[in-house]
Design an enzyme around this catalytic site. Structure first.
Site, PDB file in Angstrom:
ATOM      1  N   LYS A  14       0.884  -1.305  -0.055  1.00 47.21           N
ATOM      2  CA  LYS A  14      -0.159   0.348   0.112  1.00 47.21           C
ATOM      3  C   LYS A  14       1.071   1.391   0.070  1.00 47.21           C
ATOM      4  O   LYS A  14       1.983   1.338  -0.152  1.00 47.21           O
ATOM      5  CB  LYS A  14      -0.841   0.013   1.187  1.00 47.21           C
ATOM      6  CG  LYS A  14      -0.001  -0.391   2.455  1.00 47.21           C
ATOM      7  CD  LYS A  14      -1.099  -0.251   3.954  1.00 47.21           C
ATOM      8  CE  LYS A  14      -2.313  -1.374   4.257  1.00 47.21           C
ATOM      9  NZ  LYS A  14      -3.544  -1.132   3.241  1.00 47.21           N
ATOM     10  N   ARG A  15       0.480   2.305  -0.505  1.00 40.68           N
ATOM     11  CA  ARG A  15       0.691   3.265   0.085  1.00 40.68           C
ATOM     12  C   ARG A  15       1.481   4.356   1.121  1.00 40.68           C
ATOM     13  O   ARG A  15       1.325   3.324   2.282  1.00 40.68           O
ATOM     14  CB  ARG A  15      -0.337   5.248  -0.362  1.00 40.68           C
ATOM     15  CG  ARG A  15       0.467   6.760   0.008  1.00 40.68           C
ATOM     16  CD  ARG A  15      -0.378   7.380  -1.228  1.00 40.68           C
ATOM     17  NE  ARG A  15      -1.347   6.605  -0.102  1.00 40.68           N
ATOM     18  CZ  ARG A  15      -2.558   7.492   0.874  1.00 40.68           C
ATOM     19  NH1 ARG A  15      -0.821   8.927   1.546  1.00 40.68           N
ATOM     20  NH2 ARG A  15      -3.019   7.736   1.529  1.00 40.68           N
ATOM     21  N   THR A  64      -9.500  -1.143   0.137  1.00 33.65           N
ATOM     22  CA  THR A  64      -9.950  -1.698  -0.765  1.00 33.65           C
ATOM     23  C   THR A  64      -8.679  -2.655  -1.299  1.00 33.65           C
ATOM     24  O   THR A  64      -8.749  -3.938  -1.145  1.00 33.65           O
ATOM     25  CB  THR A  64     -10.046  -1.231  -2.053  1.00 33.65           C
ATOM     26  OG1 THR A  64      -9.003   0.081  -1.870  1.00 33.65           O
ATOM     27  CG2 THR A  64     -11.134  -0.738  -1.776  1.00 33.65           C
ATOM     28  N   LYS A 121      -9.262  -7.152  -1.010  1.00 31.12           N
ATOM     29  CA  LYS A 121      -8.365  -7.811  -3.046  1.00 31.12           C
ATOM     30  C   LYS A 121      -8.053  -8.876  -2.351  1.00 31.12           C
ATOM     31  O   LYS A 121      -8.008 -10.368  -2.760  1.00 31.12           O
ATOM     32  CB  LYS A 121      -7.525  -7.073  -3.590  1.00 31.12           C
ATOM     33  CG  LYS A 121      -8.475  -5.857  -3.816  1.00 31.12           C
ATOM     34  CD  LYS A 121      -7.763  -4.451  -4.737  1.00 31.12           C
ATOM     35  CE  LYS A 121      -8.254  -3.493  -5.352  1.00 31.12           C
ATOM     36  NZ  LYS A 121      -6.832  -2.053  -5.299  1.00 31.12           N
TER      37      LYS A 121
END
Length: 804
Positions: free
Chosen positions: A544-545, A652, A656
């Site tokens: 993730k970021r 999100t 996933k």
């Protein structure tokens, strides 16, 4: 679509010859990809045209989804799947000696986004097309996207993301539909027969040129549109007189200045020039988009007063909030409506999704800068603010200047874009139940008290067609064999797998698929980074970021602690663990970039330490994006969702991973709460502070991270190792991380949650040792993931917000 292998092969050879003037034998992989892309675009073109015709003939209400990001990834395989011709094309190409996988590798990820915001927008477009919903994306065609991340000596280094270096085969330039966007200048006001009229003069005119990309619905003949706008100078010729005088840079100065608007996603706004450019980007997008929507609406030959009946405009976070005054401007200045008419149409048309409670992400613009760049738009926002503040005075806060100032759209020399969006939009939604409750009860409680019916929740979702059907074909095939293919159009039917939870044969098939995916990822990592991984180890992934609230630091501290344990006792009874990180840090976010350096430094130390007998490995995978995520996520045993409770709006990535059978280790933040509710406490690993505990710590001011440092020898050890020479770097290399946790009192409660997180990781180890139990958990997550499909989310938006 109906297509035979024979026809496809004939069409492909012809397309290769006509577009590239080459035979298959002499064509490069790029030539082959180019020809295939254009052939697929030919195949879908008829449905694209017919879809647009149908919308006009049937006068269907259109949805326009404005977003600064659309992280659509690669489209080749996705389009083949949605057209229902992937198998035929794959076989046909194989018979021609062409490897479809190689052609997919040629395609570049579209550089149109950074993280969850853009990926969500892309998922929504897929769902709208697949559900026959007339919905279209409106964005900017960034030439360079965010940046390409490379790791050099452990540091993140940014390079231009040249995703458009070669031609984008999917887009069509629509020069005839270009519009003019105006910046700067002055507004001349004229009173004509008692009515004020406004004339924009001496402005800078920018040409907005649309590029359309088809969004193909899954096997349903619907093809919607993603329209991306590119900024160009009205006159493409350079300044010849300047050039003739030897002033070469000046000759191209205006052209380059204009094109900078669509040059790069999120220019650095640490400086005024960057802030001006970002504001220009946002207005450029909304002005071009709204003008285009008005023009399309007029094809229906309906009165402008009916605009809201036929159009819904949705703004994805505050970046496109200027849709509000721009629509007002066009309705009043161009269409001649009165204020009250324009106001009614605008409020009925526009809806708003809030994506964050982080103060740094709440957009505010300096009044003087804004007024100079967008004079007419400022006048409209100022009038909205005046009327709103008067309304507050009249109905609720008579004499309470402090409260009115707190709620005002314009105050303290700033324009608050979230306030503008809330006041004007007819719907304001959060993106997870917890997030929405925080908006109502904490962040925007004053607005909720006035507009209780506006606020609602729409929990985010992901398109299962990309994140399961495309990304994990082995698992998708097993599901098809087990219960048929109806889940592809109705993801809630994934619950049919829950009857197989105790089926040992089915469990072993799930295990085999996960192992195959882990082997594929391990092989990729071996090729790219020369690191050998054990596919039998637990693949524990945080992708993730990079941001402090996402707490990659917490993960790192636990790895350091586990490493220390293994140094003390290499024979400790644990399942070997492979920790995989991926994600980008904003170029100016120094502490996040230093966290990446720390991970790579730690990886170098651990991966080369023979004393721990290969029981621990750490990998950082550079340049995280959609395509890399499609390879990482299916291989995950563990999904790390570590955000400080109350900070993550939804997430999100968590969805996933669970859809692909990963077990979530998480705080009760964002959509993690709803994942826990869907799978049950026994099928997720929860740790950390709860919502009330976080708010109590913030409000009481009693938290002192130094106390935890002094009380917990594990914490003291790993924190001291950041600065005591444990790592082969200069002594102050990681001082900023050390200080953030101790000197600056650990804003995101990393140390507070450390002990709970360590226990959660011990639980993961224990659960994984019981193979049958772990596989039961995995199947439960897959079978419960249908509710997190973006099809469900879009259905809620369509019926409850857009009123389709």
């Amino acid at each position: 679509m109906k297509l035979t292998k024979k026809r496809f092969k004939e069409d492909y050879i012809k397309k290769l010859e006509s577009e590239r003037a080459k035979s298959i034998e002499e064509a490069s992989d790029w030539d082959k990809y180019y020809a295939l892309g254009y052939l697929i675009k030919d195949y879908l073109a008829e449905n694209w045209v017919m879809t647009n015709k149908r919308y006009v003939i049937e006068e269907e209400k259109q949805v326009y989804y404005f977003s600064m990001e659309f992280l659509i990834g690669k489209l080749l395989i996705n389009n083949l799947i949605n057209l229902g011709i992937k198998e035929i094309c794959d076989e046909g190409l194989s018979e021609l000696g062409v490897d479809l996988t190689k052609l997919e590798d040629v395609e570049k990820d579209a550089g149109l986004g950074n993280g969850g915001l853009g990926r969500l927008a892309a998922c929504f477009l897929d769902s709208m097309a697949s559900m026959h919903i007339p919905g279209h994306g409106c964005g900017i065609r960034y030439k360079y996207g965010l940046f390409e991340q490379k790791i050099i000596d452990g540091y993140q280094v940014e390079f231009p993301d040249k995703w458009l270096q070669n031609e984008n085969v999917w887009e069509i330039r629509r020069s005839s539909k270009s519009v003019i966007v105006k910046f700067g200048g002055e507004i001349r006001t004229v009173n004509e027969n008692g009515k004020l009229k406004f004339f924009h003069e001496n402005y800078e005119a920018i040409l907005a040129v649309p590029y359309d990309t088809p969004i193909v619905g899954y096997e349903n003949h619907t093809v919607n549109t993603l329209r991306l706008w590119s900024a160009e100078a009205q006159k493409q010729e350079f300044d010849y007189s300047s050039f003739s005088r030897g002033e070469y840079l000046k000759a191209f100065e205006h052209k380059h200045s204009v094109e900078s608007i669509s040059q790069i996603l999120y220019p650095n706004d640490s400086f005024e020039e960057g802030r001006i450019l970002r504001l220009k980007q946002e207005y450029f997008l909304v002005s071009a988009g709204i003008q285009s929507i008005i023009r399309t609406f007029k094809k229906l030959k309906k009165p402008i007063e009916d605009f809201a009946r036929y159009n819904a405009i949705h703004i994805n976070d505050t970046h496109p909030a200027l849709c509000i005054p721009e629509l007002m401007r066009i309705l009043m200045d161009d269409e001649g409506l009165e204020w009250y008419q324009a106001w009614q149409i605008t409020t009925e048309t526009i809806s708003f999704t809030n994506h964050t409670i982080m103060a740094e992400a709440s957009e505010k613009w300096n009044v003087e800068m804004f007024k100079a760049l967008l004079p007419r738009i400022f006048m409209i926002i100022h009038e909205i603010n005046e009327r709103f503040c008067k309304n507050l005075w009249d109905i609720k806060y008579n004499g309470n200047f402090k409260k009115i100032s707190e709620m005002a759209i314009i105050a303290d020399g700033q324009i608050r874009m979230a306030h503008l969006a809330i006041v004007v939009s007819h719907s304001v939604n959060g993106v997870a139940k917890l997030h929405t409750e925080i908006l109502k009860k904490q962040e925007y409680s004053d607005f909720y008290a006035i507009y209780p019916n506006k606020f609602n929740n729409k929990t985010n979702g992901i398109t299962h067609r990309r994140w399961l059907l495309k990304s994990n074909p082995e698992l998708a095939n097993l599901i098809n064999e087990t219960m048929g293919q109806s889940w592809i159009k109705d993801p809630m039917k994934l619950s049919g797998l829950l009857g197989r939870i105790k089926d040992s044969g089915f469990q072993e098939k799930i295990h085999g698929i996960k192992q195959n995916n882990k082997i594929k990822l391990a092989n990729m990592i071996k090729r790219r980074y020369s690191i050998n991984l054990d596919p039998d180890s637990i693949f524990d992934i945080q992708a993730k970021r990079f941001h402090e609230y996402k707490r990659q630091k917490l993960n790192v501290l636990n790895i350091m602690h586990l490493y220390n344990r293994l140094i003390d006792n290499p024979d400790i009874d644990i399942i070997p663990r492979t920790f995989i990180f991926a994600g980008k840090a904003a170029p100016g976010y120094y502490i996040a970039k230093q966290t990446i350096k720390l991970i790579n430094t730690l990886a170098e130390k651990i991966n080369n330490d023979k004393r721990i007998k290969g029981k621990l490995k750490v990998v950082f995978m550079e340049n995280y994006g959609v395509s890399l995520a499609e390879q990482i996520i299916p291989a995950a045993n563990v999904s790390e969702q570590l955000s400080t409770t109350t900070k993550e709006a939804s997430g999100t990535g968590n969805m996933k991973f669970m859809m692909n059978g990963g077990i979530t280790v998480a705080t009760l933040d964002g959509a993690n709460v709803e994942i826990r509710n869907a799978v049950g406490d026994e099928n997720i690993v929860i740790f950390g502070l709860k919502e009330k505990e976080v708010f109590e710590l913030y409000s009481s001011g009693t938290y002192n991270s130094i106390d935890l440092y002094n009380e917990d020898i594990r914490l003291k050890t790993v924190l001291d190792q950041l600065i005591n020479g444990f790592f082969p770097v200069k002594k102050d290399e990681f001082l900023i991380i050390y200080d953030s946790l101790l000197k600056h009192n650990d804003e995101y409660f990393v140390l507070k949650d450390f002990s709970s997180y360590v226990e959660a990781q011990k639980r993961v180890d224990s659960l994984y040792k019981d193979r049958s139990k772990w596989l039961e958990m995995s199947i439960m997550n897959i079978g419960s993931s249908g509710i997190f499909s973006s099809d469900r989310t879009i259905n809620e938006y369509a019926s409850e917000v857009w009123r389709l």
